[in-house]
Motif scaffolding. Sequence first.
Motif, PDB file in Angstrom:
ATOM      1  N   THR A  59      55.562  67.799  48.986  1.00 21.50           N
ATOM      2  CA  THR A  59      55.655  67.832  47.527  1.00 21.50           C
ATOM      3  C   THR A  59      55.483  69.237  46.971  1.00 21.50           C
ATOM      4  N   PHE A  60      55.299  70.217  47.841  1.00 14.11           N
ATOM      5  CA  PHE A  60      55.033  71.584  47.392  1.00 14.11           C
ATOM      6  C   PHE A  60      55.616  72.559  48.397  1.00 14.11           C
ATOM      7  N   ALA A  61      56.320  73.572  47.904  1.00 13.96           N
ATOM      8  CA  ALA A  61      56.901  74.588  48.777  1.00 13.96           C
ATOM      9  C   ALA A  61      56.744  75.950  48.116  1.00 13.96           C
ATOM     10  N   ILE A  62      56.292  76.911  48.887  1.00 12.41           N
ATOM     11  CA  ILE A  62      56.118  78.258  48.373  1.00 12.41           C
ATOM     12  C   ILE A  62      56.707  79.248  49.366  1.00 12.41           C
ATOM     13  N   GLY A  63      57.449  80.209  48.863  1.00 17.27           N
ATOM     14  CA  GLY A  63      58.064  81.226  49.707  1.00 17.27           C
ATOM     15  C   GLY A  63      57.949  82.590  49.077  1.00 17.27           C
ATOM     16  N   SER A  64      58.629  83.562  49.649  1.00 15.83           N
ATOM     17  CA  SER A  64      58.537  84.934  49.156  1.00 15.83           C
ATOM     18  C   SER A  64      59.186  85.103  47.789  1.00 15.83           C
ATOM     19  N   PHE A  65      60.180  84.263  47.465  1.00 16.67           N
ATOM     20  CA  PHE A  65      60.929  84.431  46.228  1.00 16.67           C
ATOM     21  C   PHE A  65      60.720  83.297  45.226  1.00 16.67           C
ATOM     22  N   GLU A  66      60.325  82.120  45.676  1.00 18.69           N
ATOM     23  CA  GLU A  66      60.273  80.973  44.773  1.00 18.69           C
ATOM     24  C   GLU A  66      59.103  80.054  45.108  1.00 18.69           C
ATOM     25  N   ILE A  67      58.710  79.273  44.106  1.00 21.95           N
ATOM     26  CA  ILE A  67      57.735  78.195  44.265  1.00 21.95           C
ATOM     27  C   ILE A  67      58.353  76.945  43.669  1.00 21.95           C
ATOM     28  N   ASN A  68      58.280  75.845  44.386  1.00 19.76           N
ATOM     29  CA  ASN A  68      58.816  74.580  43.888  1.00 19.76           C
ATOM     30  C   ASN A  68      57.803  73.482  44.147  1.00 19.76           C
ATOM     31  N   TYR A  69      57.711  72.533  43.233  1.00 20.52           N
ATOM     32  CA  TYR A  69      56.743  71.447  43.342  1.00 20.52           C
ATOM     33  C   TYR A  69      57.234  70.275  42.497  1.00 20.52           C
ATOM     34  N   ASN A  90      54.271  74.740  53.401  1.00 24.83           N
ATOM     35  CA  ASN A  90      54.196  73.476  52.691  1.00 24.83           C
ATOM     36  C   ASN A  90      53.169  72.589  53.372  1.00 24.83           C
ATOM     37  N   ASN A  91      52.872  71.468  52.760  1.00 26.14           N
ATOM     38  CA  ASN A  91      51.789  70.619  53.243  1.00 26.14           C
ATOM     39  C   ASN A  91      52.292  69.414  54.008  1.00 26.14           C
ATOM     40  N   PHE A  92      53.474  69.489  54.575  1.00 26.47           N
ATOM     41  CA  PHE A  92      54.080  68.331  55.229  1.00 26.47           C
ATOM     42  C   PHE A  92      54.285  68.614  56.699  1.00 26.47           C
ATOM     43  N   LYS A  93      53.764  67.730  57.537  1.00 24.38           N
ATOM     44  CA  LYS A  93      53.947  67.845  58.978  1.00 24.38           C
ATOM     45  C   LYS A  93      54.612  66.574  59.488  1.00 24.38           C
ATOM     46  N   PRO A  94      55.923  66.609  59.755  1.00 25.84           N
ATOM     47  CA  PRO A  94      56.630  65.394  60.188  1.00 25.84           C
ATOM     48  C   PRO A  94      56.155  64.937  61.550  1.00 25.84           C
ATOM     49  N   SER A  95      56.230  63.643  61.784  1.00 29.10           N
ATOM     50  CA  SER A  95      55.864  63.065  63.068  1.00 29.10           C
ATOM     51  C   SER A  95      57.067  62.334  63.644  1.00 29.10           C
ATOM     52  N   ASN A  96      56.990  62.019  64.912  1.00 29.24           N
ATOM     53  CA  ASN A  96      58.096  61.352  65.588  1.00 29.24           C
ATOM     54  C   ASN A  96      58.234  59.895  65.170  1.00 29.24           C
ATOM     55  N   HIS A 103      62.885  65.758  50.059  1.00 26.44           N
ATOM     56  CA  HIS A 103      62.449  67.016  50.684  1.00 26.44           C
ATOM     57  C   HIS A 103      62.377  68.083  49.603  1.00 26.44           C
ATOM     58  N   VAL A 104      61.228  68.738  49.508  1.00 27.19           N
ATOM     59  CA  VAL A 104      61.017  69.790  48.521  1.00 27.19           C
ATOM     60  C   VAL A 104      61.071  71.133  49.233  1.00 27.19           C
ATOM     61  N   ASN A 146      69.229  63.958  37.556  1.00 29.29           N
ATOM     62  CA  ASN A 146      68.261  64.487  38.502  1.00 29.29           C
ATOM     63  C   ASN A 146      66.882  64.676  37.874  1.00 29.29           C
ATOM     64  N   THR A 147      66.823  64.951  36.578  1.00 25.69           N
ATOM     65  CA  THR A 147      65.524  65.011  35.907  1.00 25.69           C
ATOM     66  C   THR A 147      64.857  63.644  35.898  1.00 25.69           C
ATOM     67  N   VAL A 148      65.614  62.609  35.565  1.00 25.50           N
ATOM     68  CA  VAL A 148      65.072  61.243  35.560  1.00 25.50           C
ATOM     69  C   VAL A 148      64.602  60.842  36.958  1.00 25.50           C
ATOM     70  N   GLU A 149      65.425  61.110  37.978  1.00 26.54           N
ATOM     71  CA  GLU A 149      65.069  60.714  39.333  1.00 26.54           C
ATOM     72  C   GLU A 149      63.901  61.538  39.876  1.00 26.54           C
ATOM     73  N   ASN A 150      63.818  62.812  39.524  1.00 26.79           N
ATOM     74  CA  ASN A 150      62.664  63.607  39.932  1.00 26.79           C
ATOM     75  C   ASN A 150      61.379  63.096  39.303  1.00 26.79           C
ATOM     76  N   ASN A 151      61.454  62.649  38.044  1.00 22.06           N
ATOM     77  CA  ASN A 151      60.282  62.062  37.394  1.00 22.06           C
ATOM     78  C   ASN A 151      59.842  60.781  38.097  1.00 22.06           C
ATOM     79  N   LYS A 152      60.804  59.962  38.479  1.00 28.51           N
ATOM     80  CA  LYS A 152      60.468  58.733  39.218  1.00 28.51           C
ATOM     81  C   LYS A 152      59.834  59.074  40.566  1.00 28.51           C
ATOM     82  N   LEU A 153      60.393  60.078  41.238  1.00 25.79           N
ATOM     83  CA  LEU A 153      59.853  60.489  42.533  1.00 25.79           C
ATOM     84  C   LEU A 153      58.425  60.992  42.387  1.00 25.79           C
ATOM     85  N   TYR A 154      58.157  61.756  41.347  1.00 27.23           N
ATOM     86  CA  TYR A 154      56.808  62.262  41.088  1.00 27.23           C
ATOM     87  C   TYR A 154      55.828  61.113  40.863  1.00 27.23           C
TER      88      TYR A 154
END
Length: 263
Positions: free
Chosen positions: A133-143, A4-10, A18-19, A230-238
């Motif tokens: 905002t994007f996660a990819i693995g061996s079995f699934e992709i989520n964004y 994923n493209n997220f690197k948390p900092s202290n 979290h996606v 959750n669809t409404v809230e995901n749209n707001k988050l996007y």
Amino acid sequence: MHVNNFKPSNNERRFKAHVSTLGTTQLHLRNPYIIAWWSAAFPGFGHLLLSKYLRGYTLFLWEILINVMSKLNLAMVYSFTGNTEMAKEILEPRWFLLYIPVYLFSIWDSYRTAVDMNRLCLLAERENADFNTFAIGSFEINYLDKRSPLMAVVWSLFMPGMGQLYIHRIVTGTFNLIWIIIFVYYSNLLLAVHSLFLGNIAQATEVVNPQWLLFIPSLYGFSVYDAYVNTVENNKLYENEQRKFLQKHYQQYRVKIPSQIVR
């Protein structure tokens, strides 16, 4: 392998979302009374709406076990039809007395947790920390993307769990699909529907098992509500994430409009 493209900092204490490959988990404001009501309708549902999955699934399984062993749903059917003596006779007190304290805890704990998470949500919004905002693995992709709340409701009405799969809530969707199969099978609902189509109302009434049948409306209602919210809230988050990204990377480049129009 997970990327994923997220690197948390202290410096970041709270993240609003979290996606992951299994779904999108986020903090958003909820009505504590609505959450408590769902816990009263079916223990565990209020916690699942809060994304408290382990606690929610534990209470859900507890409800199934105690309800079936105590024959609570069947006793309720006899009570609603005026046959109180039969309700007293079939109700198993050794199991029923275990039902009350955990049922009350489910309502109280879901309300308390909703209040606490609303406070965390406000703090996370003020901090406005970055999240993946994007996660990819061996079995699934989520964004993150925008999806139709109406379609989430329609698919949930067809079959509980499919609305959750539509918005990539894999764990909850799979859980709902498995349990609707169990409820429909043990309630003999499809056999009763088949008898109704043949015009045999008496046989349909006789074959149905009310102990398992009464679980189905709660699961249907929860699946529809959870998928829609959750669809409404995901749209707001996007939309919020896109707005933040554009402000950060493009707002500095201001367009200069000439004061006079050259002809």
